[in-house]
Design a protein around this motif. Structure first.
Motif, PDB file in Angstrom:
ATOM      1  N   PHE A 213       0.452  -1.329   0.082  1.00  0.00           N
ATOM      2  CA  PHE A 213       0.188   0.518  -0.022  1.00  0.00           C
ATOM      3  C   PHE A 213       0.469   1.734   0.487  1.00  0.00           C
ATOM      4  CE2 PHE A 213      -2.656  -3.309   1.806  1.00  0.00           C
ATOM      5  CZ  PHE A 213      -4.062  -2.853   1.183  1.00  0.00           C
ATOM      6  N   SER A 214       0.539   2.752  -0.041  1.00  0.00           N
ATOM      7  CA  SER A 214       0.899   3.675  -0.250  1.00  0.00           C
ATOM      8  C   SER A 214       0.243   4.921   0.137  1.00  0.00           C
ATOM      9  CB  SER A 214       1.437   4.154  -1.667  1.00  0.00           C
ATOM     10  OG  SER A 214       0.106   4.462  -2.332  1.00  0.00           O
ATOM     11  N   GLU A 215       0.879   5.726   1.061  1.00  0.00           N
ATOM     12  CA  GLU A 215      -0.194   7.015   1.370  1.00  0.00           C
ATOM     13  C   GLU A 215      -1.057   8.148   0.846  1.00  0.00           C
ATOM     14  OE1 GLU A 215       2.388   8.931   4.269  1.00  0.00           O
ATOM     15  OE2 GLU A 215       3.095   7.739   5.965  1.00  0.00           O
ATOM     16  N   GLY A 216      -2.163   7.262   1.537  1.00  0.00           N
ATOM     17  CA  GLY A 216      -2.909   8.353   0.367  1.00  0.00           C
ATOM     18  C   GLY A 216      -3.963   7.792  -0.216  1.00  0.00           C
ATOM     19  N   GLU A 217      -3.290   6.464  -0.605  1.00  0.00           N
ATOM     20  CA  GLU A 217      -4.334   5.325  -0.786  1.00  0.00           C
ATOM     21  C   GLU A 217      -5.558   5.618  -0.913  1.00  0.00           C
ATOM     22  OE1 GLU A 217      -3.715   1.145  -3.292  1.00  0.00           O
ATOM     23  OE2 GLU A 217      -2.458   1.611  -2.085  1.00  0.00           O
ATOM     24  N   ILE A 218      -6.932   4.537  -1.706  1.00  0.00           N
ATOM     25  CA  ILE A 218      -7.843   5.084  -0.685  1.00  0.00           C
ATOM     26  C   ILE A 218      -8.913   3.355  -0.873  1.00  0.00           C
ATOM     27  CG2 ILE A 218     -10.728   5.203  -1.642  1.00  0.00           C
ATOM     28  CD1 ILE A 218      -8.725   7.481  -0.658  1.00  0.00           C
ATOM     29  N   VAL A 219      -9.160   2.857  -0.186  1.00  0.00           N
ATOM     30  CA  VAL A 219      -9.169   1.090   0.428  1.00  0.00           C
ATOM     31  C   VAL A 219     -10.438   1.193   0.936  1.00  0.00           C
ATOM     32  CG1 VAL A 219      -7.304   1.018   1.073  1.00  0.00           C
ATOM     33  CG2 VAL A 219      -7.718   1.778   2.137  1.00  0.00           C
ATOM     34  N   ASP A 220     -11.276   0.162   0.059  1.00  0.00           N
ATOM     35  CA  ASP A 220     -12.096  -0.302   1.186  1.00  0.00           C
ATOM     36  C   ASP A 220     -11.590  -1.874   2.424  1.00  0.00           C
ATOM     37  OD1 ASP A 220     -14.039   1.141  -0.917  1.00  0.00           O
ATOM     38  OD2 ASP A 220     -14.151  -0.812  -2.206  1.00  0.00           O
ATOM     39  N   VAL A 221     -12.791  -1.589   3.565  1.00  0.00           N
ATOM     40  CA  VAL A 221     -12.600  -2.087   4.950  1.00  0.00           C
ATOM     41  C   VAL A 221     -13.950  -2.788   4.773  1.00  0.00           C
ATOM     42  CG1 VAL A 221     -11.775  -2.150   7.365  1.00  0.00           C
ATOM     43  CG2 VAL A 221     -10.860  -0.414   5.214  1.00  0.00           C
ATOM     44  N   ARG A 222     -13.464  -4.257   4.652  1.00  0.00           N
ATOM     45  CA  ARG A 222     -15.208  -5.272   5.274  1.00  0.00           C
ATOM     46  C   ARG A 222     -14.907  -5.995   6.696  1.00  0.00           C
ATOM     47  NH1 ARG A 222     -18.902  -8.036   2.523  1.00  0.00           N
ATOM     48  NH2 ARG A 222     -17.499  -7.108   0.274  1.00  0.00           N
ATOM     49  N   GLY A 223     -15.425  -5.130   7.574  1.00  0.00           N
ATOM     50  CA  GLY A 223     -15.890  -6.240   8.569  1.00  0.00           C
ATOM     51  C   GLY A 223     -17.010  -6.657   8.916  1.00  0.00           C
ATOM     52  N   VAL A 224     -16.904  -7.230  10.687  1.00  0.00           N
ATOM     53  CA  VAL A 224     -18.300  -7.456  11.133  1.00  0.00           C
ATOM     54  C   VAL A 224     -18.634  -6.707  12.071  1.00  0.00           C
ATOM     55  CG1 VAL A 224     -19.354  -9.436  12.458  1.00  0.00           C
ATOM     56  CG2 VAL A 224     -17.938 -10.288  10.549  1.00  0.00           C
ATOM     57  N   THR A 225     -19.818  -5.815  11.876  1.00  0.00           N
ATOM     58  CA  THR A 225     -20.094  -5.233  12.656  1.00  0.00           C
ATOM     59  C   THR A 225     -20.413  -5.697  14.433  1.00  0.00           C
ATOM     60  OG1 THR A 225     -22.455  -5.049  12.995  1.00  0.00           O
ATOM     61  CG2 THR A 225     -20.823  -3.515  11.457  1.00  0.00           C
ATOM     62  N   LYS A 226     -20.241  -4.372  15.224  1.00  0.00           N
ATOM     63  CA  LYS A 226     -20.540  -4.423  16.371  1.00  0.00           C
ATOM     64  C   LYS A 226     -21.590  -5.614  16.569  1.00  0.00           C
ATOM     65  CE  LYS A 226     -17.525  -1.358  18.809  1.00  0.00           C
ATOM     66  NZ  LYS A 226     -17.890  -0.188  19.207  1.00  0.00           N
ATOM     67  N   GLY A 227     -21.853  -6.212  18.052  1.00  0.00           N
ATOM     68  CA  GLY A 227     -23.360  -6.987  17.826  1.00  0.00           C
ATOM     69  C   GLY A 227     -23.830  -6.271  19.276  1.00  0.00           C
TER      70      GLY A 227
END
Length: 209
Positions: free
Chosen positions: A102-116
Motif C-alpha cells: 500500500f501507499s500513503e494517500g491510497e483509497i481502500v475499502d474495509v470489510r468487517g463484522v459490526t458490533k453485536g
C-alpha cells in the motif's frame, strides 16, 4: 491493486497541516501468509487464500492442521480469499504479505463484522421516534406502533421494521484514505472508522484508480 487481512487495534486522532484533528483507525495489517493458491485448472477461478494471526493448537481441526502444514505456514486465526486481480502481485504458497504493497494517500475499502448489540427495540434499531406519553398513552414511548392492518391486508408484510437482533453483520466501508503506514510495525492508519470491535479482523482492499 492490493489486498490484505488486518486486525483492528482501535481509534486515535492525528493532526493535519491545518491543525485539524482527524479521527483515524489503527489496523495491524499483517504479517499475512499465503495458505493456498487457487487456479483455473483446479478450482475454476484464480485467487489467493491469506491467513493471519495464530490459532491455539486445541482450537484447530485435523483437516485444517493438514491444510496449514501443506502450505508450510503456522495455523492462522483468520482465513480470507482475495481475487488474484485484487492482490495485484504474483505470490507463491507460503509467501508473506505486508503493508508495503500500500501507499500513503491510497483509497481502500474495509470489510468487517459490526458490533453485536443483541436484541434491540425499534427506537434503537431503526431510529423510530416512539409514541406520545400523553392522552392515555403513558406506556407507548418506545413502542413500534401498528405493524399491519387487521382486516386488510390481515398480515404483516415481510421486511417490516420491527424489534430484533441488531448488529453482527458483514459491512463494507468504502473510500477510506490511508494517512500513515508504519511497515516496521505492520500498521496502517486509515481516516475514519471501520466496522467491528477491537481486535476483530477486517479485510482491506485498495480501489481501482
Amino acid at each position: 491493486m492490493a489486498a490484505i487481512l488486518g486486525k483492528k487495534i482501535g481509534m486515535t486522532r492525528i493532526y493535519n497541516e491545518r491543525r485539524e484533528a482527524v479521527p483515524c483507525t489503527v489496523i495491524q495489517a499483517g504479517p499475512c501468509f499465503v495458505s493456498q493458491v487457487k487456479s483455473l485448472e483446479n478450482d475454476g477461478y484464480e485467487a489467493y487464500q491469506l491467513t493471519i494471526g495464530e490459532r491455539k493448537e486445541n482450537k484447530i481441526s485435523r483437516p485444517l492442521r493438514g491444510h496449514y502444514a501443506k502450505a508450510g505456514v503456522a495455523p492462522g486465526y483468520e482465513i480470507a480469499e482475495f481475487a488474484k486481480d485484487a492482490v495485484g502481485a504474483e505470490l507463491e504458497i507460503g509467501s508473506p504479505v505486508g503493508v508495503d504493497m500500500f501507499s500513503e494517500g491510497e483509497i481502500v475499502d474495509v470489510r468487517g463484522v459490526t458490533k453485536g448489540k443483541g436484541f434491540a427495540g425499534v427506537v434503537k434499531r431503526h431510529n423510530f421516534a416512539g409514541g406520545s406519553r400523553t392522552h392515555g398513552q403513558s406506556d407507548r414511548l418506545r413502542a413500534p406502533g401498528s405493524v399491519g392492518g387487521a382486516s386488510d391486508p390481515s398480515r404483516t408484510f415481510k421486511g417490516t421494521k420491527m424489534a430484533g437482533r441488531m448488529g453482527g453483520k458483514n459491512v463494507k466501508v468504502r473510500g477510506l484514505q490511508i494517512v500513515r503506514i508504519m511497515p516496521e510495525s505492520n500498521l496502517l492508519v486509515v481516516k475514519g472508522a471501520v466496522p467491528g470491535v477491537k481486535n476483530s479482523y477486517v479485510q482491506i482492499v485498495s480501489r481501482n484508480k
